[in-house]
Design a protein around this motif. Sequence first.
Motif, PDB file in Angstrom:
ATOM      1  N   GLU A   1       0.835  -1.766  -0.344  1.00  0.00           N
ATOM      2  CA  GLU A   1      -0.127  -0.049   0.000  1.00  0.00           C
ATOM      3  C   GLU A   1       1.304   1.391   0.443  1.00  0.00           C
ATOM      4  O   GLU A   1       0.357   2.209  -0.652  1.00  0.00           O
ATOM      5  CB  GLU A   1      -0.872  -0.375   1.120  1.00  0.00           C
ATOM      6  CG  GLU A   1      -2.250  -1.032   1.049  1.00  0.00           C
ATOM      7  CD  GLU A   1      -2.587  -1.191   2.406  1.00  0.00           C
ATOM      8  OE1 GLU A   1      -2.466  -0.197   3.367  1.00  0.00           O
ATOM      9  OE2 GLU A   1      -3.212  -2.027   2.534  1.00  0.00           O
TER      10      GLU A   1
ATOM     11  N   ASP B   1       2.139   1.694  -3.508  1.00  0.00           N
ATOM     12  CA  ASP B   1       1.663   2.359  -3.916  1.00  0.00           C
ATOM     13  C   ASP B   1       1.224   3.476  -4.444  1.00  0.00           C
ATOM     14  O   ASP B   1       0.841   4.259  -4.866  1.00  0.00           O
ATOM     15  CB  ASP B   1      -0.089   1.996  -3.988  1.00  0.00           C
ATOM     16  CG  ASP B   1      -0.410   0.264  -4.442  1.00  0.00           C
ATOM     17  OD1 ASP B   1       0.457   0.053  -5.463  1.00  0.00           O
ATOM     18  OD2 ASP B   1      -0.731  -0.739  -4.426  1.00  0.00           O
TER      19      ASP B   1
ATOM     20  N   GLU C   1       2.037   7.247  -7.134  1.00  0.00           N
ATOM     21  CA  GLU C   1       1.271   8.017  -7.658  1.00  0.00           C
ATOM     22  C   GLU C   1       2.133   9.546  -7.551  1.00  0.00           C
ATOM     23  O   GLU C   1       2.190   9.947  -8.634  1.00  0.00           O
ATOM     24  CB  GLU C   1       0.092   8.344  -6.222  1.00  0.00           C
ATOM     25  CG  GLU C   1      -0.869   7.390  -6.794  1.00  0.00           C
ATOM     26  CD  GLU C   1      -2.004   7.237  -5.287  1.00  0.00           C
ATOM     27  OE1 GLU C   1      -2.230   8.020  -5.182  1.00  0.00           O
ATOM     28  OE2 GLU C   1      -2.448   6.368  -5.705  1.00  0.00           O
TER      29      GLU C   1
ATOM     30  N   LYS D   1       7.389  -3.560  -5.750  1.00  0.00           N
ATOM     31  CA  LYS D   1       6.695  -3.809  -5.624  1.00  0.00           C
ATOM     32  C   LYS D   1       6.337  -5.526  -6.399  1.00  0.00           C
ATOM     33  O   LYS D   1       6.177  -6.097  -5.482  1.00  0.00           O
ATOM     34  CB  LYS D   1       5.485  -2.957  -6.628  1.00  0.00           C
ATOM     35  CG  LYS D   1       4.252  -3.352  -6.118  1.00  0.00           C
ATOM     36  CD  LYS D   1       3.231  -2.432  -6.940  1.00  0.00           C
ATOM     37  CE  LYS D   1       1.599  -3.009  -6.726  1.00  0.00           C
ATOM     38  NZ  LYS D   1       0.402  -1.844  -7.586  1.00  0.00           N
TER      39      LYS D   1
END
Length: 633
Positions: free
Chosen positions: A578, A581, A585, A601
Amino acid sequence: MNVLTVKNLSKSYGERNLFKDLSFIINDTDKIGLIGINGAGKSTLLKVLSGQLSADSMDIIMPKGITIEYLDQNPNFDPNNTILEQIFKSDNPKIQLIKKYERAVETVTDDLMSQKELLNLSSEMDKSNAWELENQAKTILTKLGITDFDEKIGELSGGQRKRVALCSSLITPSDLLILDEPTNHMDNETIDWLEKYLTTRKGALLMVTHDRYFLDRITNKSFELDEGNLYVYTGNYSEFLQKKLERKTHEAIMENKRQQLYKKELAWIRTGAKARTTKQKARIQRFENLKKSEINADESNLEISSAYTRLGKKLIEISNISKSYDAKTVINDFSYILLKDDRIGIVGNNGMGKSTLLNTITKNLSPDTGTVEHGLTLKIGYLTQESENMDLELRAIEYIKKGGEFITTDEGIKISASQMMEKFLFTKEMQWSYIKKLSGGEKRRLYLLRTLMEAPNVLILDEPTNDLDLDTIKILENYIEEFSGPVITVSHDRYFLDKICNKIFSFENTGNIFINNGNYSDYKEKRVQENINNDTKKTFKPNKPTIKNRPKLKFSYKEKLEYENIYTDIEKLETQIEEIDKKIEVYSTDYIKLQELMDKKNELEENLMYKLEREEYLSNLEKQINDSKKKAE
């Protein structure tokens, strides 16, 4: 990323130059097949790159932290080691930790210090993620047909020892994996598994193998050693063949032009030209260079005709033969009448009795029941798996002439021993070399030629392609195509079986031998359709441990600790993903940082998938343990 950059690599033995001033680069995505005839220096090159052997000269650039793992064609073993001790012999820190943990488990007592040491080692195993490596080792051993991890190395067969060494190389973390003939002594099912494993393995791969399907399905680059030079081709083995043909065609054109220019310059030299001017000196120098620059573009030595010995109507009749060892039946009530046009391939897992069948057919071994009858004109050429004892003090041509001074082809043409040796890639100079100076592959090629020089009318071959280079295998295939009599061969070389065979004898459980019409690919397709040999497939179990292998239904010490922490580990990994992620961004326009995050990841997701699989396995195990306890109560 470049794993290895090599420049000016040279190696010689006495007056013989194997290669000189080789330069090449190996990238982390390269899966390379090293190709060349026996004696070209393939194994020597692998040993130099792995640090097992020193070069005469070499400039090597290797980024810091890069590791290389090497599988020797003939690995050394300590016969007193167990299989697991041999597997964990590497100096790699993670493997050394596993080795300490295994020893601690074997010697653990109720003593507080002993328990504390085991707990500390278990904690270190957690931190370094060494559990996965240990599980991987046992899984790979099982895939390779080895399930008794405590068996002594000295009690294993040669093929089993090679597979243990292969497992050790596969589990040792490395950036460049170097394999010398990894498929030798392996059955076809195991080769299929290894093929899939290496295809998906991350990191660079450099290997020598004679298995052409294996090369075709794994490699994306080829290195060819040819007369001391290294040629680099992109693509798999099929693409290599095409590009080599293009190279040879180009070299033939260039050699033709060189010869024409040489004749022209020779005529000028013969007029009495003298080096009076700078231009004349340069022209004379060019003439000398032309004399030295001959290109060998001749591929004619790949053609060969077979010898001929008259064959009668009766060949070999096998009637209801059976053979057992220590209550294990390896041949069960087998009958067959050999036909003149038979090209029979014998397949089956190691230890099932393939070589026993050949020795029974040749009458080197007597069956327990049944009979084997030979026709009066029968003359068998039997190539055994282990080359016969050679007199190493003989010269190569002397050894061949003991098989025959010459052979007569189907067309009635006589070919001398020396001419046959040239067709089998032994130059005039090599023919007079002492056998003791030949490489292992060259000795195998010599043994094959000696078998053929005896002009047999039936060929029986046990693993004929082992240790042979690809060019010699092609020569053997051409010989068999022209051969007038039947051929019976045990081989794990699927390409070889596809090319020469019209029948497959497949060994199944309990010594039964099934006769299949067609080549190896036809047999495989039929086997898939009919779902034959389910017991053999059980050898290839899922990666995770199964309950059946346990002497008692219970958690091991390490599994208990793993299960206690598994949910926490999963939550941590999910949280880390998480967070990644969110960072993706933020850095969506920073491509360098974005690539780092994506790689991280992917790594976290692989670890999470593994943990989820382990959680499922451990939960099922707990349920079965509880169920067994309830039944016991």
